[in-house]
Design a protein around this motif. Structure first.
Motif, short mmCIF file in Angstrom:
data_model
loop_
_atom_site.label_atom_id
_atom_site.label_comp_id
_atom_site.label_asym_id
_atom_site.label_seq_id
_atom_site.Cartn_x
_atom_site.Cartn_y
_atom_site.Cartn_z
N ALA A 89 0.73 -1.40 -0.02
CA ALA A 89 -0.05 0.06 -0.04
C ALA A 89 0.88 1.27 -0.02
O ALA A 89 0.60 2.16 -0.81
CB ALA A 89 -0.98 -0.03 1.17
N VAL A 90 2.01 1.25 0.69
CA VAL A 90 2.80 2.45 0.65
C VAL A 90 3.57 2.50 -0.56
O VAL A 90 3.60 3.64 -1.22
CB VAL A 90 3.91 2.24 1.93
CG1 VAL A 90 5.07 3.18 1.74
CG2 VAL A 90 3.05 2.39 3.33
N MET A 92 2.40 1.66 -3.51
CA MET A 92 1.29 2.18 -4.41
C MET A 92 1.29 3.39 -4.51
O MET A 92 1.13 4.07 -5.44
CB MET A 92 0.17 1.16 -4.19
CG MET A 92 -0.95 1.67 -5.48
SD MET A 92 -2.45 0.65 -5.23
CE MET A 92 -1.87 -0.74 -6.17
N THR A 93 1.07 4.02 -3.01
CA THR A 93 0.96 5.50 -3.03
C THR A 93 2.01 6.14 -3.65
O THR A 93 2.16 7.39 -4.24
CB THR A 93 0.72 5.98 -1.51
OG1 THR A 93 -0.54 5.13 -1.12
CG2 THR A 93 0.41 7.39 -1.45
N ARG A 94 3.25 5.60 -3.23
CA ARG A 94 4.71 6.53 -3.66
C ARG A 94 4.77 6.43 -5.12
O ARG A 94 5.03 7.46 -5.71
CB ARG A 94 5.71 5.78 -2.97
CG ARG A 94 7.06 6.53 -3.23
CD ARG A 94 8.27 5.74 -2.71
NE ARG A 94 7.90 5.68 -1.20
CZ ARG A 94 8.37 4.49 -0.55
NH1 ARG A 94 9.10 3.76 -1.16
NH2 ARG A 94 8.38 4.87 0.87
N THR A 96 2.20 6.03 -7.31
CA THR A 96 1.01 6.87 -7.83
C THR A 96 1.33 8.33 -7.64
O THR A 96 1.44 9.21 -8.71
CB THR A 96 -0.09 6.48 -7.26
OG1 THR A 96 -0.51 5.13 -7.50
CG2 THR A 96 -1.22 7.49 -7.81
N ASP A 97 1.74 8.82 -6.51
CA ASP A 97 2.12 10.10 -6.37
C ASP A 97 3.18 10.84 -7.23
O ASP A 97 3.10 12.00 -7.68
CB ASP A 97 2.43 10.17 -4.83
CG ASP A 97 1.34 10.43 -4.00
OD1 ASP A 97 0.20 10.30 -4.38
OD2 ASP A 97 1.26 10.37 -2.66
N GLN A 124 -1.95 -6.77 -5.48
CA GLN A 124 -3.17 -6.41 -4.84
C GLN A 124 -4.24 -7.17 -5.45
O GLN A 124 -5.30 -7.45 -4.67
CB GLN A 124 -3.38 -4.86 -5.54
CG GLN A 124 -2.45 -3.78 -4.87
CD GLN A 124 -2.76 -3.56 -3.36
OE1 GLN A 124 -2.67 -4.34 -2.38
NE2 GLN A 124 -3.45 -2.16 -2.95
#
Length: 142
Positions: A89-90, A92-94, A96-97, A124
């Motif tokens: 999850a971390v 994926m956020t990194r 994407t951002d 996922q």
């Protein structure tokens, strides 16, 4: 799921290239390895990442002559890393951002693998499938 588990499943193979190699050599390596990025290493130190996107930008900017120039002219120098204890999850956020698709993984300062956006999506999907199956089993037993 943790980065370490992804690397355990896929292995720690890292495809790298030296900064002085040409973009043409990098393209051949990308094609031959069937990967979307190469980690640029000077000796055993990560100095950049060269992705397909970097190659497209090089050719768009400098044309055919970019192929004979060194990888260091076009690589992404601001490398964002992952650590084995981080969660998917971390990552994926990194990813994407920052709009990046490949994260080199460092363990105690040493390059131990690469996680791609494909690896993250695959993880996922596997987690969602497992959760759905668990719910089906729970409902059927109830």
């Amino acid at each position: 799921m943790l980065v370490a588990e992804i690397l355990k499943d896929k292995g720690g193979a890292v495809f790298s290239i030296a900064p002085q190699n040409t973009v043409a050599q990098a393209c051949a390596e990308l094609e031959g390895r069937r990967v979307g990025a190469l980690i640029v290493c000077d000796e055993d130190r990560v100095v950049g990442v060269l992705s397909e996107r970097d190659v497209v930008r090089a050719v768009a900017r400098d044309g055919e002559r970019s192929l004979e120039r060194p990888v260091s002219d076009y690589m992404t120098r601001d490398v964002i890393f992952a650590e084995p204890a981080e969660t998917v999850a971390v990552l994926m956020t990194r990813m994407t951002d920052r709009r990046i698709r490949h994260l080199p993984v460092l363990t105690a300062g040493r390059l131990t693998g690469v996680v791609s956006i494909g690896d993250v999506v695959k993880c996922q999907i596997a987690e969602a499938t497992h959760e759905a199956e668990s719910l089906r089993t729970y409902i059927a037993a109830g």
